[in-house]
Design an enzyme around this catalytic site. Structure first.
Site, PDB file in Angstrom:
ATOM      1  N   ASP A  17      73.124 -13.932  50.836  1.00 42.92           N
ATOM      2  CA  ASP A  17      72.490 -14.020  49.520  1.00 42.92           C
ATOM      3  C   ASP A  17      73.234 -13.260  48.424  1.00 42.92           C
ATOM      4  O   ASP A  17      73.629 -12.102  48.612  1.00 42.92           O
ATOM      5  CB  ASP A  17      71.075 -13.439  49.571  1.00 42.92           C
ATOM      6  CG  ASP A  17      70.226 -14.024  50.665  1.00 42.92           C
ATOM      7  OD1 ASP A  17      70.702 -14.889  51.412  1.00 42.92           O
ATOM      8  OD2 ASP A  17      69.065 -13.590  50.793  1.00 42.92           O
ATOM      9  N   ASP A  37      62.524  -1.103  57.981  1.00 39.97           N
ATOM     10  CA  ASP A  37      62.330   0.276  58.419  1.00 39.97           C
ATOM     11  C   ASP A  37      62.385   0.423  59.936  1.00 39.97           C
ATOM     12  O   ASP A  37      62.664  -0.531  60.676  1.00 39.97           O
ATOM     13  CB  ASP A  37      61.027   0.852  57.836  1.00 39.97           C
ATOM     14  CG  ASP A  37      59.773   0.150  58.363  1.00 39.97           C
ATOM     15  OD1 ASP A  37      59.831  -0.512  59.420  1.00 39.97           O
ATOM     16  OD2 ASP A  37      58.725   0.273  57.713  1.00 39.97           O
TER      17      ASP A  37
END
Length: 477
Positions: free
Chosen positions: A56, A135
């Site tokens: 991206d 995370d």
């Protein structure tokens, strides 16, 4: 009509249609840049890092006279993983200098990847990055990074906020589908807004968050928009376009002369809708929804995904980039040493009728042209093929104009049942069942034409107006 394509091997004009004569003129230009011998298949027109994986585009912007492009990047191998924010700068959007990654996985809130996001120029003139981190628990959270030295036009160093993560998924939000914050904007109340892609059950949506200080964010009672026809939304984009204007406008512009574009990436395509946005209430009233029959608007029907726009304040235009994934296997990528390119940067405006967007490669791309080969006034008759001679480059930029003298018997199509991809597959380059077309180019062509990629057009009539269908046919690779 005019078009630009990349090609290699040989280039031909083709005409396979019923009694239509075509006047064609074309200019082909060999690229100024040479291709490394050890990487003969690298493109020389499109942006890509020197090696390894890219997907991206992230946070493109113009800052202190410099264009910045960030992108999803694995600095170590040409396959996905270890995702950081690659960083390159340019003064002309054509020639690029590759810098060290701006953001890399390093903290508990992004240790498994620094995913996509956007940049926002704050009122102070200082840029800020909002990005998704994966995370320690594989949850997706939203984080902030600021430049270490905002006076450095190259923005070579970025510092993550000690308050990260700023936004975490709670309640009904799927923690594994909550990502890709947009460029933020301020309403007349000076409160910041940002949208984040996600889904709740099977409903794709743009979560809307607000903040007074760009640090403490609160989820709004309702999303900016949602749809049960799409699935998960990735890489949303939300920006204004000016009515009856060829200029772009920044993300803060909201008046009676603007419409707003909401783009979402899903089902391997970039889809967009148009509507009117009221900043006082954050109400976005749309004209047609995603996936509605006859109004399925997309930036591109080819390999084009996870796109991002930005406002170029230097030239008052909005520029669009999209990730062009390849069809190679992971092993192919490892052998090549790289994977992924970005599309040409395109300028994007609202069409004159206000019903869709219009795009075109930026003019700066023409800087890559040299060794002009041209001709004009060639007439192609039914079933004929004309070779473009004098080309030795492996890649070229082509401009071609076709003059179609007889459009009186153009085939009609139902405006409520139009699927361009289906039309292209049903009416290939060798299918002689159209009144106007197919005509176009044969690229990647061998001398005997047993191998070729056709890039071709057909003309139809829709709602009383003529429209062009542009296709590619890769059945003879």
């Amino acid at each position: 009509m005019e078009m630009s394509v990349l090609w290699s091997l040989a280039l031909y004009f083709l005409l396979v249609c019923n009694g239509v004569h075509v006047e064609a003129s074309n200019h082909t230009h060999r690229n100024l840049q040479s291709l490394p011998k050890e990487q003969p298949y690298r493109t020389a027109y499109h942006f890509q890092p020197l090696k390894n994986w890219m997907n991206d585009p992230n946070g493109p912007m113009y800052y202190k006279g410099v264009y910045h492009l960030f992108f999803q990047h694995n600095p170590y191998t040409p396959v996905p993983g270890n995702i950081a924010w690659g960083h390159s700068i340019s003064y002309d959007l054509v020639n690029w200098v590759h810098l060290e990654p701006a953001i890399s996985p390093s903290e508990p809130y992004d240790i498994y990847g620094c995913y996509s996001g956007s940049t926002t120029i704050l009122p102070s003139g200082k840029p800020a990055i909002l990005y998704t981190g994966v995370d320690l628990n594989n949850g997706q959270v939203q984080n902030l990074a600021m430049p270490k030295n905002a006076s450095d036009p190259l923005l070579r160093e970025w510092v993550k906020s000690p308050l990260n993560p700023l936004i975490s998924p709670v309640d009904d939000i799927d923690r594994s589908d909550f990502r890709d914050p947009t460029t933020a904007w301020q309403g007349p109340d000076k409160v910041w807004r940002v949208i984040i892609g996600g889904r709740i059950n099977a409903v794709g949506l743009a979560f809307l968050y607000q903040s007074k200080d760009f640090v403490n964010w609160t989820r709004s009672n309702k999303p900016l928009h949602s749809s049960n026809k799409t699935g998960m939304w990735e890489c949303p984009d939300f920006y204004p376009v000016r009515i009856n204007s060829q200029n772009g406008i920044n993300n803060f512009a909201q008046d009676k002369f603007t419409k707003h574009v909401l783009k979402a990436s899903f089902k391997d395509q970039d889809h967009y809708i148009l509507g009117n946005y009221i900043p006082q209430t954050d109400n976005f009233s749309i004209e047609y929804d995603f996936m509605e029959t006859g109004f399925d608007l997309r930036y591109d029907y080819g390999k084009f995904y996870a796109s991002k726009t930005f406002y170029d304040s230097a030239k008052k235009r909005r520029i669009l980039w999209g990730w062009v994934a390849e069809s190679d296997t992971a092993l192919d990528a490892i052998i090549k040493g790289w994977a992924g390119i970005q599309s040409f940067p395109r300028s994007i405006v609202l069409s004159a009728n206000g019903r869709q967007l219009v795009q075109w490669p930026i003019n700066e791309i023409e800087k890559l042209r040299t060794n002009n080969v041209s001709f004009e006034g060639k007439e192609l008759k039914q079933g004929s093929v004309l070779e473009v001679s004098g080309i030795t480059a492996s890649q070229a930029d082509v401009e071609v104009s076709f003059d179609l003298p007889n459009l009186s018997e153009t085939e009609s199509i139902d405006p409520n049942q139009v699927d361009p991809q289906q039309l292209c597959s049903q009416k290939g380059a060798s299918t002689n069942n159209g009144t106007v077309g197919p005509f176009g180019l044969l690229a990647l062509a061998s001398k005997d034409l047993t191998e070729q990629t056709a890039v071709f057009f057909r003309i139809f009539k829709r709602d009383g107006k003529r429209v062009a269908l542009m296709c590619s046919d890769q059945s003879h690779l």
